[in-house]
Design a protein around this motif. Structure first.
Motif, mmCIF file in Angstrom:
data_model
loop_
_atom_site.group_PDB
_atom_site.id
_atom_site.type_symbol
_atom_site.label_atom_id
_atom_site.label_comp_id
_atom_site.label_asym_id
_atom_site.label_seq_id
_atom_site.Cartn_x
_atom_site.Cartn_y
_atom_site.Cartn_z
ATOM 1 N N LEU A 214 0.823 -1.291 0.094
ATOM 2 C CA LEU A 214 -0.171 -0.385 -0.598
ATOM 3 C C LEU A 214 0.911 1.087 0.342
ATOM 4 C CD1 LEU A 214 -2.821 -1.003 2.636
ATOM 5 C CD2 LEU A 214 -2.624 -1.111 0.205
ATOM 6 N N LEU A 215 2.215 1.194 1.045
ATOM 7 C CA LEU A 215 2.678 2.819 0.512
ATOM 8 C C LEU A 215 3.548 2.549 -1.053
ATOM 9 C CD1 LEU A 215 5.521 1.978 3.886
ATOM 10 C CD2 LEU A 215 3.532 3.306 3.154
ATOM 11 N N GLY A 216 2.980 1.303 -2.028
ATOM 12 C CA GLY A 216 4.545 1.851 -3.126
ATOM 13 C C GLY A 216 5.301 1.544 -3.122
ATOM 14 N N ALA A 217 6.166 0.625 -2.041
ATOM 15 C CA ALA A 217 7.636 0.304 -1.879
ATOM 16 C C ALA A 217 7.803 -1.049 -2.188
ATOM 17 C CB ALA A 217 7.964 0.109 -0.474
ATOM 18 N N SER A 230 14.163 -8.248 -8.098
ATOM 19 C CA SER A 230 15.275 -6.889 -6.874
ATOM 20 C C SER A 230 15.863 -6.668 -7.870
ATOM 21 C CB SER A 230 15.469 -7.541 -6.001
ATOM 22 O OG SER A 230 16.452 -6.647 -4.988
ATOM 23 N N ARG A 231 16.271 -5.405 -8.203
ATOM 24 C CA ARG A 231 15.796 -4.694 -9.448
ATOM 25 C C ARG A 231 17.460 -3.508 -9.676
ATOM 26 N NH1 ARG A 231 14.876 -7.229 -13.984
ATOM 27 N NH2 ARG A 231 16.193 -6.424 -15.096
ATOM 28 N N PRO A 232 18.561 -3.383 -8.278
ATOM 29 C CA PRO A 232 18.674 -2.324 -7.521
ATOM 30 C C PRO A 232 19.716 -1.170 -8.856
ATOM 31 C CG PRO A 232 18.733 -4.099 -6.240
ATOM 32 C CD PRO A 232 18.646 -4.630 -7.492
ATOM 33 N N SER A 238 11.087 -1.237 -9.685
ATOM 34 C CA SER A 238 9.917 -0.607 -9.824
ATOM 35 C C SER A 238 9.421 -0.444 -7.339
ATOM 36 C CB SER A 238 9.354 -1.327 -10.004
ATOM 37 O OG SER A 238 9.262 -2.693 -10.474
ATOM 38 N N GLY A 239 10.268 -1.311 -6.681
ATOM 39 C CA GLY A 239 10.247 -1.267 -5.852
ATOM 40 C C GLY A 239 11.254 -2.539 -4.789
ATOM 41 N N PHE A 240 11.608 -2.699 -3.843
ATOM 42 C CA PHE A 240 12.753 -3.800 -3.079
ATOM 43 C C PHE A 240 10.924 -4.943 -3.150
ATOM 44 C CE2 PHE A 240 10.772 -1.537 0.542
ATOM 45 C CZ PHE A 240 9.758 -2.293 1.991
ATOM 46 N N VAL A 241 12.288 -5.938 -2.647
ATOM 47 C CA VAL A 241 11.596 -7.072 -2.344
ATOM 48 C C VAL A 241 11.762 -7.446 -0.460
ATOM 49 C CG1 VAL A 241 11.337 -9.775 -2.606
ATOM 50 C CG2 VAL A 241 12.042 -7.798 -5.037
ATOM 51 N N VAL A 242 11.153 -7.453 -0.231
ATOM 52 C CA VAL A 242 10.567 -8.297 1.563
ATOM 53 C C VAL A 242 11.359 -9.529 1.513
ATOM 54 C CG1 VAL A 242 8.482 -9.410 1.227
ATOM 55 C CG2 VAL A 242 9.564 -7.785 3.291
ATOM 56 N N GLY A 315 21.661 -0.212 -1.273
ATOM 57 C CA GLY A 315 20.644 -0.624 -2.741
ATOM 58 C C GLY A 315 19.212 -1.372 -2.818
ATOM 59 N N THR A 316 18.378 -0.739 -2.265
ATOM 60 C CA THR A 316 16.949 -1.373 -2.304
ATOM 61 C C THR A 316 16.319 -1.324 -3.925
ATOM 62 O OG1 THR A 316 16.093 0.584 -2.310
ATOM 63 C CG2 THR A 316 16.420 -0.221 -0.481
ATOM 64 N N GLY A 317 16.837 -0.510 -5.306
ATOM 65 C CA GLY A 317 15.944 -1.287 -5.759
ATOM 66 C C GLY A 317 14.518 -0.678 -5.952
ATOM 67 N N THR A 318 14.045 0.847 -4.930
ATOM 68 C CA THR A 318 13.558 1.882 -5.167
ATOM 69 C C THR A 318 13.376 3.158 -5.855
ATOM 70 O OG1 THR A 318 13.910 2.615 -3.243
ATOM 71 C CG2 THR A 318 11.951 1.235 -3.202
ATOM 72 N N PRO A 319 13.082 3.269 -7.148
ATOM 73 C CA PRO A 319 13.080 4.391 -7.641
ATOM 74 C C PRO A 319 13.969 5.506 -7.167
ATOM 75 C CG PRO A 319 11.430 3.901 -8.234
ATOM 76 C CD PRO A 319 11.810 3.190 -7.093
ATOM 77 N N GLY A 320 13.395 6.418 -5.661
ATOM 78 C CA GLY A 320 13.894 7.666 -4.902
ATOM 79 C C GLY A 320 15.352 6.571 -4.808
ATOM 80 N N ASN A 321 15.791 5.219 -3.621
ATOM 81 C CA ASN A 321 16.732 5.248 -2.892
ATOM 82 C C ASN A 321 18.022 4.932 -3.681
ATOM 83 O OD1 ASN A 321 17.328 3.811 0.178
ATOM 84 N ND2 ASN A 321 18.900 2.824 -1.526
ATOM 85 N N ASP A 322 18.021 5.014 -4.882
ATOM 86 C CA ASP A 322 18.728 4.935 -5.496
ATOM 87 C C ASP A 322 19.642 6.169 -5.945
ATOM 88 O OD1 ASP A 322 18.343 1.814 -5.348
ATOM 89 O OD2 ASP A 322 18.528 1.316 -7.020
ATOM 90 N N VAL A 323 18.563 6.626 -6.560
ATOM 91 C CA VAL A 323 19.054 7.953 -7.470
ATOM 92 C C VAL A 323 20.005 8.795 -5.845
ATOM 93 C CG1 VAL A 323 18.293 10.276 -7.525
ATOM 94 C CG2 VAL A 323 17.422 8.384 -8.247
#
Length: 426
Positions: A214-217, A230-232, A238-242, A315-323
């Protein structure tokens, strides 16, 4: 004068294997541990994959040496991972040959960021609604241990006969780095001769998967091809994998470790922690407090940025974190940012949240020992915004004498560690 700190033991339970050696092998081989979720029926969920621990022997996380609640089998799934990893780390450090007084032994543990099983809370609510309150009073009093974040940490400390300080903390995805860093401080200052440190977590419940979705993470685009999810640093991230698991290390006073003939995996020489004060779930595009944390760890280690041979990325693979992380590395390393190899173990394990930084430290120690940098899996379509060397797809031979370990969390908290080859300063 501050004491030097040696890493003499390491243990792990992860999606890549139920020992530290197996986990390292998975990282070195570029093998993915991500697959279908089996901890609950996820067939109707948007996200149906995870980095899940498989083939785990429950007896490794309970019984004698796991504290009272562990002996009674009351520890949570996540805490059992932690106890098993702690036992491995102690065996690796020498087990019964460790001659350190119990009151000079401590523990610093990052516990799960989770909560009691939601189904249990639902059942309680239904009993209250039905006015059958008697059922509530039939619960075993000791079951409260299942709902205590401290229970797992206490059981882990007990497994090492630690009667000195116990630090139980929860700083989400930076938790293990904070725990290891605070343990490092205790040995530096002479408060303890030995500390057991690390993190454990298991956010593979339906409530956690639903909440992060729901957070879109979380990514929901690779349910049919989970190993590609998982694609850092990749353009299609498009987001991380728990994920779930635990990593524990034994830290010791360096001189005492050498005196007892211990094998030293590496030396911790730097630790720093900061807060972004930006947003709860987003990293600042300019790197924010991550830059300050990296600089602080390098300063304490007395290393210039160009002395770092490997950066283990959050390196989570979320768009913002990697930037954000890329911007922070460029800010701190300058031109060397384009020369230093960077990779993300999360591309293979998923995100182990409180235990994630432990996996990163394991990767750093493996790279130092074997001269091999694990790859960033699934980085097959470079993002023009992200133009550093993220060691795509395949492991790389590279001499590593010093590595920087990054950990950046929800809430904006950051922690960085510097680890060096054991003989680097002797």
């Amino acid at each position: 004068m501050k004491r030097r700190v040696a890493i003499t033991g390491i243990g792990a339970v992860t999606p890549l294997g139920n020992t530290a050696a197996d986990t390292w092998q998975g990282l070195a081989q570029g093998r993915s541990g991500i697959g279908p979720l089996t901890t609950f029926d996820a067939s109707t969920f948007a996200v149906r994959i995870a980095g899940q621990v498989r083939g785990f022997d429950e007896g490794e996380g309970e019984g004698e040496g796991a504290g009272e609640v562990g002996r009674d089998g009351r520890l949570s799934r996540a805490a059992r991972f932690g106890v098993a990893a702690a036992r491995q780390a102690l065996r690796d450090a020498g087990g019964d040959r460790i001659d350190v007084d119990p009151y000079e032994r401590g523990a610093a543990i990052a516990g799960t960021v989770g909560r009691p099983p939601l189904q249990e809370l639902i059942d309680m609510s239904q009993r209250i609604i039905s006015s059958d309150h008697r059922e509530l009073y039939r619960q075993a009093p000791a079951d409260v241990a299942l709902r205590s974040q401290n229970a797992g940490a206490a059981a882990i400390a007990d497994s090492a006969d630690c009667r000195g300080p116990l630090i139980s903390l929860s700083t989400a995805c930076a938790g293990a780095a904070h725990a290891i860093g605070e343990a490092y401080r205790h040995i530096q200052e002479g408060d303890c001769a030995l500390m057991l440190a690390g993190g454990f977590d298991a956010l593979t419940t339906w409530m956690d998967v639903l909440g992060f979705s729901l957070l879109g993470a979380l990514t929901d685009r690779f349910n049919d091809t989970p190993q590609q999810a998982s694609r850092p640093f990749d353009a299609r991230r498009s987001g991380f994998v728990v994920g779930e698991g635990a990593v524990m290390v034994v830290l010791e006073d360096y001189d005492r470790a050498l005196a007892r003939g211990a094998r030293v995996h590496g030396e911790l020489t730097g630790y720093s922690s900061t807060l972004n004060a930006y947003r709860i779930t987003d990293s600042p595009p300019d790197g924010g407090g991550a830059s300050a944390a990296m600089r602080g760890a390098l300063t304490e280690a007395e290393l210039a940025p160009d002395a770092i041979d490997y950066v283990v990325a959050h390196g989570t693979g979320t768009p913002g974190n990697d930037v954000s992380e890329t911007a922070a590395i460029k800010d701190v390393f300058g031109r060397h940012a384009y020369d230093v190899p960077i990779s993300s173990p999360k591309s293979m394990t998923g995100h182990l949240t409180s235990a994630a930084a432990g996996v990163n430290l394991l990767a750093a120690l493996g790279a130092i020992r074997h001269g091999l940098i694990p790859p960033t899996l699934n980085l097959d379509r470079p993002d023009p915004q992200l133009d550093l060397d993220y060691v795509p797809l395949h492991a790389r031979r590279h001499r590593v004498r010093a590595a920087l370990v990054n950990a950046f969390a929800f809430g904006g908290t950051n922690a960085c560690l510097v680890v060096r080859a054991a003989e680097a300063r002797t």
